[in-house]
Design a protein around this motif. Structure first.
Motif, short mmCIF file in Angstrom:
data_model
loop_
_atom_site.label_atom_id
_atom_site.label_comp_id
_atom_site.label_asym_id
_atom_site.label_seq_id
_atom_site.Cartn_x
_atom_site.Cartn_y
_atom_site.Cartn_z
N LEU A 51 -0.75 0.08 -6.63
CA LEU A 51 -0.65 -0.17 -5.21
C LEU A 51 -1.51 -1.36 -4.81
CD1 LEU A 51 -0.87 3.50 -3.91
CD2 LEU A 51 1.16 2.03 -3.88
N LYS A 52 -1.12 -2.05 -3.74
CA LYS A 52 -1.92 -3.16 -3.22
C LYS A 52 -3.26 -2.63 -2.77
CE LYS A 52 -1.21 -5.24 0.92
NZ LYS A 52 -0.43 -6.01 1.91
N GLN A 53 -4.29 -3.33 -3.16
CA GLN A 53 -5.64 -2.94 -2.80
C GLN A 53 -5.99 -3.54 -1.44
OE1 GLN A 53 -7.33 -0.68 -4.74
NE2 GLN A 53 -5.35 -0.71 -5.80
N ILE A 54 -6.53 -2.73 -0.57
CA ILE A 54 -6.95 -3.18 0.74
C ILE A 54 -8.39 -3.66 0.62
CG2 ILE A 54 -7.34 -2.53 3.14
CD1 ILE A 54 -5.25 -0.30 2.70
N THR A 56 0.86 -1.18 0.00
CA THR A 56 0.00 0.00 0.00
C THR A 56 0.90 1.23 0.00
OG1 THR A 56 -0.05 0.18 2.40
CG2 THR A 56 -1.76 -1.21 1.37
N GLU A 103 0.63 5.06 -7.15
CA GLU A 103 -0.73 5.53 -6.86
C GLU A 103 -1.38 6.06 -8.15
OE1 GLU A 103 -2.73 8.00 -3.30
OE2 GLU A 103 -1.12 9.08 -4.34
#
Length: 146
Positions: A141-144, A104, A136
């Motif tokens: 980015l890693k998705q939460i 993230t 971004e």
């Protein structure tokens, strides 16, 4: 009076350091470049730690690169100099965290803070922050999961 070679930035005329200025080169264990001989190795006076490059040597190469207008190469040498005191394991962790969709933005910014605050690696911290912004913008980015 002319500055000594150690007090001024090195330039193209100082390259290659090993033949033109070996007296400036030291290992991270403070052994002189001139003392890294085959005889010394055979006598057990040289270890693996003696064969690593020092941050100061990388900084000298950065100065030479900068004098040639090779600014990106100079930045690479400066970042490498900052990384000398970071463990190989941590460097690999950071490398993996920088892969697309692995971290993230907050995780990347935490790495940048760590580099800056724990290691004084301001150039590397800046690079990580820049990567976080680019990731971004590009959706990398890693998705939460919510």
């Amino acid at each position: 009076m002319e500055k000594s070679i150690q007090e001024r930035k090195l330039t193209k005329k100082d390259y290659p350091l090993g033949s033109k200025s070996p007296d400036l080169l030291y290992t991270p264990t403070q052994k002189s470049y001139n003392n890294l001989t085959l005889d010394a190795a055979l006598n057990g006076e040289v270890t693996g730690a003696d064969l690593r490059i020092s941050p100061k040597t990388l900084e000298m190469h950065a100065d030479i690169s900068e004098s040639l207008g090779r600014n990106q190469l100079s930045k690479n040498f400066r970042r490498a100099a900052e990384m000398i005191n970071i463990s190989d394991a941590r460097i690999l962790e950071i490398y993996n965290a920088l892969r697309p969709n692995r971290s993230t933005k907050d995780e990347l910014l935490a790495i940048a803070d760590e580099l800056e605050n724990e290691y004084g690696a301001t150039e590397n911290a800046g690079l990580i922050r820049e990567a976080a912004d680019v990731y971004e913008r590009r959706g990398r980015l890693k998705q939460i999961e919510e």
